[in-house]
Scaffold this motif. Structure first.
Motif, PDB file in Angstrom:
ATOM      1  N   TYR A 177       5.649  13.708  -2.855  1.00  0.00           N
ATOM      2  CA  TYR A 177       6.548  12.840  -2.102  1.00  0.00           C
ATOM      3  C   TYR A 177       7.672  13.682  -1.506  1.00  0.00           C
ATOM      4  CZ  TYR A 177       9.174   8.607  -0.963  1.00  0.00           C
ATOM      5  OH  TYR A 177       9.830   7.597  -0.304  1.00  0.00           O
ATOM      6  N   GLN A 178       7.676  13.799  -0.177  1.00  0.00           N
ATOM      7  CA  GLN A 178       8.687  14.603   0.527  1.00  0.00           C
ATOM      8  C   GLN A 178       9.124  13.857   1.779  1.00  0.00           C
ATOM      9  OE1 GLN A 178       6.593  18.236   1.306  1.00  0.00           O
ATOM     10  NE2 GLN A 178       6.944  19.076  -0.741  1.00  0.00           N
ATOM     11  N   ASN A 179      10.428  13.862   2.011  1.00  0.00           N
ATOM     12  CA  ASN A 179      10.980  13.211   3.200  1.00  0.00           C
ATOM     13  C   ASN A 179      10.502  11.759   3.331  1.00  0.00           C
ATOM     14  OD1 ASN A 179      12.269  15.664   3.964  1.00  0.00           O
ATOM     15  ND2 ASN A 179      10.342  16.369   4.886  1.00  0.00           N
ATOM     16  N   LYS A 180      10.514  11.054   2.210  1.00  0.00           N
ATOM     17  CA  LYS A 180      10.164   9.635   2.149  1.00  0.00           C
ATOM     18  C   LYS A 180       8.722   9.341   2.553  1.00  0.00           C
ATOM     19  CE  LYS A 180      14.919   8.058   2.881  1.00  0.00           C
ATOM     20  NZ  LYS A 180      15.822   7.154   3.657  1.00  0.00           N
ATOM     21  N   GLU A 181       7.836  10.319   2.335  1.00  0.00           N
ATOM     22  CA  GLU A 181       6.425  10.112   2.652  1.00  0.00           C
ATOM     23  C   GLU A 181       5.557  10.901   1.687  1.00  0.00           C
ATOM     24  OE1 GLU A 181       3.787   8.542   3.278  1.00  0.00           O
ATOM     25  OE2 GLU A 181       4.156   8.227   5.428  1.00  0.00           O
ATOM     26  N   TRP A 182       4.395  10.351   1.373  1.00  0.00           N
ATOM     27  CA  TRP A 182       3.431  11.036   0.522  1.00  0.00           C
ATOM     28  C   TRP A 182       2.545  11.928   1.372  1.00  0.00           C
ATOM     29  CZ3 TRP A 182       3.828  10.971  -4.627  1.00  0.00           C
ATOM     30  CH2 TRP A 182       4.570   9.949  -5.215  1.00  0.00           C
ATOM     31  N   SER A 183       2.313  13.135   0.900  1.00  0.00           N
ATOM     32  CA  SER A 183       1.509  14.101   1.652  1.00  0.00           C
ATOM     33  C   SER A 183       0.027  13.771   1.554  1.00  0.00           C
ATOM     34  CB  SER A 183       1.751  15.515   1.111  1.00  0.00           C
ATOM     35  OG  SER A 183       1.257  15.622  -0.220  1.00  0.00           O
ATOM     36  N   VAL A 184      -0.755  14.391   2.424  1.00  0.00           N
ATOM     37  CA  VAL A 184      -2.210  14.265   2.370  1.00  0.00           C
ATOM     38  C   VAL A 184      -2.700  14.910   1.067  1.00  0.00           C
ATOM     39  CG1 VAL A 184      -4.385  14.937   3.457  1.00  0.00           C
ATOM     40  CG2 VAL A 184      -2.416  14.278   4.873  1.00  0.00           C
ATOM     41  N   PRO A 185      -3.492  14.218   0.262  1.00  0.00           N
ATOM     42  CA  PRO A 185      -3.910  14.746  -1.043  1.00  0.00           C
ATOM     43  C   PRO A 185      -4.732  16.026  -0.941  1.00  0.00           C
ATOM     44  CG  PRO A 185      -4.302  12.388  -0.904  1.00  0.00           C
ATOM     45  CD  PRO A 185      -3.961  12.843   0.475  1.00  0.00           C
ATOM     46  N   LYS A 240       0.856  -1.185   0.000  1.00  0.00           N
ATOM     47  CA  LYS A 240       0.000   0.000   0.000  1.00  0.00           C
ATOM     48  C   LYS A 240       0.891   1.234   0.000  1.00  0.00           C
ATOM     49  CE  LYS A 240      -3.661  -2.275   2.599  1.00  0.00           C
ATOM     50  NZ  LYS A 240      -4.411  -2.309   3.865  1.00  0.00           N
ATOM     51  N   ILE A 241       0.496   2.223  -0.801  1.00  0.00           N
ATOM     52  CA  ILE A 241       1.418   3.325  -1.042  1.00  0.00           C
ATOM     53  C   ILE A 241       1.613   4.215   0.180  1.00  0.00           C
ATOM     54  CG2 ILE A 241      -0.333   4.894  -2.003  1.00  0.00           C
ATOM     55  CD1 ILE A 241       1.875   5.664  -4.093  1.00  0.00           C
ATOM     56  N   SER A 242       0.538   4.518   0.924  1.00  0.00           N
ATOM     57  CA  SER A 242       0.672   5.402   2.087  1.00  0.00           C
ATOM     58  C   SER A 242      -0.659   5.504   2.822  1.00  0.00           C
ATOM     59  CB  SER A 242       1.114   6.803   1.648  1.00  0.00           C
ATOM     60  OG  SER A 242       1.049   7.720   2.713  1.00  0.00           O
ATOM     61  N   THR A 243      -0.573   5.598   4.141  1.00  0.00           N
ATOM     62  CA  THR A 243      -1.789   5.815   4.936  1.00  0.00           C
ATOM     63  C   THR A 243      -2.330   7.228   4.742  1.00  0.00           C
ATOM     64  OG1 THR A 243      -0.387   6.418   6.826  1.00  0.00           O
ATOM     65  CG2 THR A 243      -1.148   4.124   6.694  1.00  0.00           C
ATOM     66  N   ASN A 244      -1.493   8.150   4.237  1.00  0.00           N
ATOM     67  CA  ASN A 244      -1.982   9.499   3.936  1.00  0.00           C
ATOM     68  C   ASN A 244      -2.862   9.513   2.680  1.00  0.00           C
ATOM     69  OD1 ASN A 244      -0.757  10.743   6.104  1.00  0.00           O
ATOM     70  ND2 ASN A 244       1.090  11.291   4.963  1.00  0.00           N
ATOM     71  N   ILE A 245      -2.677   8.515   1.843  1.00  0.00           N
ATOM     72  CA  ILE A 245      -3.416   8.474   0.578  1.00  0.00           C
ATOM     73  C   ILE A 245      -4.613   7.535   0.659  1.00  0.00           C
ATOM     74  CG2 ILE A 245      -3.275   7.728  -1.838  1.00  0.00           C
ATOM     75  CD1 ILE A 245      -0.444   8.850  -1.894  1.00  0.00           C
ATOM     76  N   ASN A 246      -4.394   6.309   1.120  1.00  0.00           N
ATOM     77  CA  ASN A 246      -5.486   5.343   1.192  1.00  0.00           C
ATOM     78  C   ASN A 246      -6.365   5.606   2.411  1.00  0.00           C
ATOM     79  OD1 ASN A 246      -4.684   3.877  -1.106  1.00  0.00           O
ATOM     80  ND2 ASN A 246      -3.161   2.741   0.090  1.00  0.00           N
ATOM     81  N   THR A 247      -7.665   5.634   2.192  1.00  0.00           N
ATOM     82  CA  THR A 247      -8.635   5.837   3.276  1.00  0.00           C
ATOM     83  C   THR A 247      -9.609   4.664   3.297  1.00  0.00           C
ATOM     84  OG1 THR A 247     -10.321   6.987   1.957  1.00  0.00           O
ATOM     85  CG2 THR A 247      -8.496   8.318   2.812  1.00  0.00           C
ATOM     86  N   HIS A 248     -10.665   4.794   4.058  1.00  0.00           N
ATOM     87  CA  HIS A 248     -11.674   3.733   4.138  1.00  0.00           C
ATOM     88  C   HIS A 248     -12.584   3.721   2.912  1.00  0.00           C
ATOM     89  CE1 HIS A 248     -11.418   3.424   8.823  1.00  0.00           C
ATOM     90  NE2 HIS A 248     -10.270   3.260   8.218  1.00  0.00           N
ATOM     91  N   TYR A 249     -12.368   4.664   1.982  1.00  0.00           N
ATOM     92  CA  TYR A 249     -13.235   4.756   0.810  1.00  0.00           C
ATOM     93  C   TYR A 249     -12.411   4.513  -0.461  1.00  0.00           C
ATOM     94  CZ  TYR A 249     -16.374   6.573   4.323  1.00  0.00           C
ATOM     95  OH  TYR A 249     -17.146   6.693   5.449  1.00  0.00           O
ATOM     96  N   GLY A 289       8.363  11.534 -10.679  1.00  0.00           N
ATOM     97  CA  GLY A 289       7.910  10.536  -9.716  1.00  0.00           C
ATOM     98  C   GLY A 289       7.556  11.086  -8.352  1.00  0.00           C
ATOM     99  N   LYS A 290       7.470  12.403  -8.226  1.00  0.00           N
ATOM    100  CA  LYS A 290       7.252  12.995  -6.904  1.00  0.00           C
ATOM    101  C   LYS A 290       5.859  13.593  -6.709  1.00  0.00           C
ATOM    102  CE  LYS A 290      12.142  13.953  -6.067  1.00  0.00           C
ATOM    103  NZ  LYS A 290      13.173  14.988  -5.764  1.00  0.00           N
TER     104      LYS A 290
END
Length: 653
Positions: free
Chosen positions: A252-260, A213-222, A233-234
């Motif tokens: 993609y910053q500091n090895k993490e994806w930001s909240v969309p 899974k790419i990131s908990t900041n990106i994937n939600t319950h929906y 790629g960033k």
């Protein structure tokens, strides 16, 4: 009655009641799935009901119909065959549905039998004619497959739906969307499938690792679906199922994806925006939307960054790309010179087919179907390619799949196997059509697109451009029976010509100067690829490619009004020729109206034998030329105020 027998009869009765109630519940659930567009899930529940009552053909029919609308269209065939073989209802739409099932199984010849049979009693032939064309194209493509190798990415796919592959520019990471078990939240949506999550998988020594899974900041319950990845790629663009569906982006910053965050008020609208692609420079964003003002269904648009780095108002990619049906999943190649997308409107084998358009002089060319086996009669979509064009990735549902849509990789440049010794095949002749395109008034060179179609097969086989500085062109015509060539340029009425087998036989070159007339009131062009049987007004199938071009002309210019002019030679009685010319002109107009042209845009008029272009003294140099169909521009109505505001496009011919 003995007590044991009575108990047995009561139990049988209760069992029958329970079964009836079970069937009723299953049908209710299946009908609900079907009503909400979850056709595969509907088919599964119809099948459960059919297991209990196998002799109920109405349920069997529902299974077939649900599969026809699902991602597993080819699975409808045995159920519809069973209904057809056990019912007298052979003249209804069952015949049409069975034709569809054969089409989706690539049994095109058999499908054509059923479509032609259904067509005899159809009030409106638009839909069945379209499927007839798709089957003819399917026969051609399957008999002439592209030299590619396609492989299921089984290590990445699940037993549910996997789609929307996104490849990074270095080819080392693949991002995709999945509805597999283990989704964030672990809950299922209304269709009993897990919510969408976005996954990423990396390549190590030529092999793909395990998807994560790419990131908990990106994937939600929906639902979240990957839409595009920026060249560096960033920046990840995401379809978020909020409201009617919008595009968001994450960095993609500091090895993490930001909240969309939402992309732009211009890109997102109160309507749906589904798919996105970004060019190499990062300043053009291509996307699909069903917002008003398009040509129908989902259209493709481009938004450009302004000086402040914000995405500006979108521009519709126009009638060459967009149709009355859906266009989706755009992918702009890193070179910026090719646009790949999937379409239900451009003619293909059925469902979504993948097409390629090339940019020339800042404009997108007529799209070309990528052919079989990349395209099938199923939905083929979400095509992306590596920067070197060696590998392509896309999603489709096939029999070798693991469940739902699967991810596939296409080797676009496979190694050629050593040829087997065979008897020498006859060398086919190629004729080169050479010439120059100029303005009929000034004689200046014109940059024009030349579109070559095989009229017998109703497919576009090539497109070339004239040199903008000289007007010169060269296009090769293969050996064949009936080819049509359209020459078109913005602001001009298109030019049409035809090449028959007799013209091409033994000739290496055909030279011709082509003069284009400005698209003004009174301009007339002869449609050289409209064909009728002798003495009849029924349009032959070989005319379809040219008729479609006239339809595209009117679609691109809604303020244009044309007249279809019918002409005959002087053979026969004048009254008969007058009536025949009127009938033929009306047949062309009726075709255009049936395919979506408005009545305000087209009228028909017959002139019989009264307007010959040359003497009728001989056939090939006279009467053949005088038997013709023309289009004449009657009026062009534009609101100047709206045009200044950019609400109306300039005329595009």
């Amino acid at each position: 009655m003995p007590r044991l027998i009575l108990i047995f009869l009561i139990s049988l009765s209760l069992s029958g009641v329970a079964q009836a109630q079970s069937v009723k519940r299953l049908l209710k659930t299946a009908d609900k799935y079907y009503e909400h567009g979850f056709y595969y899930e509907a088919a599964i529940n119809y099948k459960k009901a059919a297991d209990i009552t196998p002799d109920d053909l109405s349920i069997t029919y529902k299974i077939g119909l649900a599969y026809l609308k699902s991602r597993y269209k080819h699975r409808a065939m045995p159920f519809l065959e069973e209904v057809y073989e056990n019912t007298q209802d052979s003249t209804s739409t069952l015949v049409f549905h069975l034709g569809l099932a054969y089409q989706y199984n690539h049994q095109f010849e058999k499908a054509l039998e059923y479509f032609h049979y259904y067509r005899k009693n159809a009030e409106n032939t638009y839909t069945v004619d379209r499927h007839i064309r798709q089957c003819n194209i399917g026969i051609e493509y399957v008999n002439n497959p592209k030299n590619v190798e396609i492989r299921n990415l089984k290590k990445l796919n699940s037993d549910n739906q996997d789609y929307a592959p996104l490849i990074t520019s270095d080819g080392k990471s693949l991002i995709f969307t999945s509805r597999r078990e283990g989704s964030t939240g672990g809950k299922k949506a209304y269709d009993d499938n897990y919510y969408e999550d976005i996954y990423i998988v990396r390549r190590n020594k030529g092999d793909w690792l395990i998807p994560e899974k790419i990131s908990t900041n990106i994937n939600t319950h929906y639902h979240e679906c990957g839409a595009a990845i920026s060249p560096d790629g960033k920046t990840l663009f995401i379809y978020v199922d909020e409201g009617d569906g919008d595009i968001y982006f994450s960095t993609y910053q500091n090895k993490e994806w930001s909240v969309p965050l939402p992309v732009s008020q211009y890109v997102n609208s109160p309507y749906r925006e589904l798919s996105v692609s970004v060019n190499q420079a990062g300043d053009e964003l291509y996307f699909s939307s069903n917002r008003p003002g398009g040509f129908g269904g989902f259209d493709l648009y481009v938004s450009r960054k302004d000086r402040r780095g914000e995405w500006g108002p979108p521009e519709n990619l126009g009638p060459k790309i967009n149709t009355e049906a859906d266009e989706d999943a755009p992918f702009i190649h890193p070179s910026g010179k090719s646009l790949f997308f999937s379409s239900k409107g451009h003619m293909g084998m059925g469902g979504y087919d993948i097409f390629q358009s090339r940019k020339y002089q800042g404009k997108w060319s007529t799209p070309i179907n990528m052919g079989y086996p990349i395209n099938t009669a199923q939905d083929d979509i979400y095509f992306v390619t590596s920067a070197d064009n060696a590998l392509g990735y896309y999603a489709t549902a096939r029999e070798d799949g693991m469940g739902g849509n699967d991810l596939y990789v296409i080797n676009m440049k496979p190694k050629k196997a050593a040829p087997k010794p065979v008897a020498a095949a006859p060398v086919k002749n190629t004729t080169y059509f050479i010439g120059k395109v100029t303005d009929a008034g000034s004689g200046n060179p014109v940059a024009a697109e030349l579109i070559l179609s095989d009229n017998r097969k109703n497919i576009i086989i090539d497109r070339q451009y004239s040199d903008p500085s000289t007007g010169e062109f060269k296009i090769s015509i293969p050996e064949g029976e009936n080819f049509g060539l359209i020459v078109e340029a913005e602001g001009y009425l298109f030019y049409s010509t035809n090449f028959g087998a007799d013209q091409l036989k033994g000739r290496k070159e055909i030279k011709r100067a082509i003069q284009l007339d400005k698209a003004v009131v009174g301009s007339v062009t002869i449609l050289k690829n409209i064909f009728f049987d002798t003495g009849k007004a029924s349009i032959k199938q070989e005319s379809i490619s040219e008729l479609d071009r006239v339809h595209e002309l009117l679609k691109a210019n809604p303020n244009l009004k044309i007249q279809i002019n019918g002409h005959t030679d002087n053979v026969g009685e004048a009254d008969y020729n007058q009536k025949l010319s009127e009938q033929r002109a009306k047949a062309v107009a009726s075709y255009l109206l049936q395919y979506g042209t408005t009545e305000a845009q087209v009228v028909a008029k017959g002139f019989g034998e009264t307007r010959p272009l040359v003497s009728n003294d001989d056939e090939f140099g006279g009467r053949e030329i005088n038997r013709r169909t023309e289009i004449e521009i009657l009026s062009v109505h534009e609101k100047i105020e709206e045009k200044k505001k950019g609400l109306l496009p300039t005329l595009t011919f």
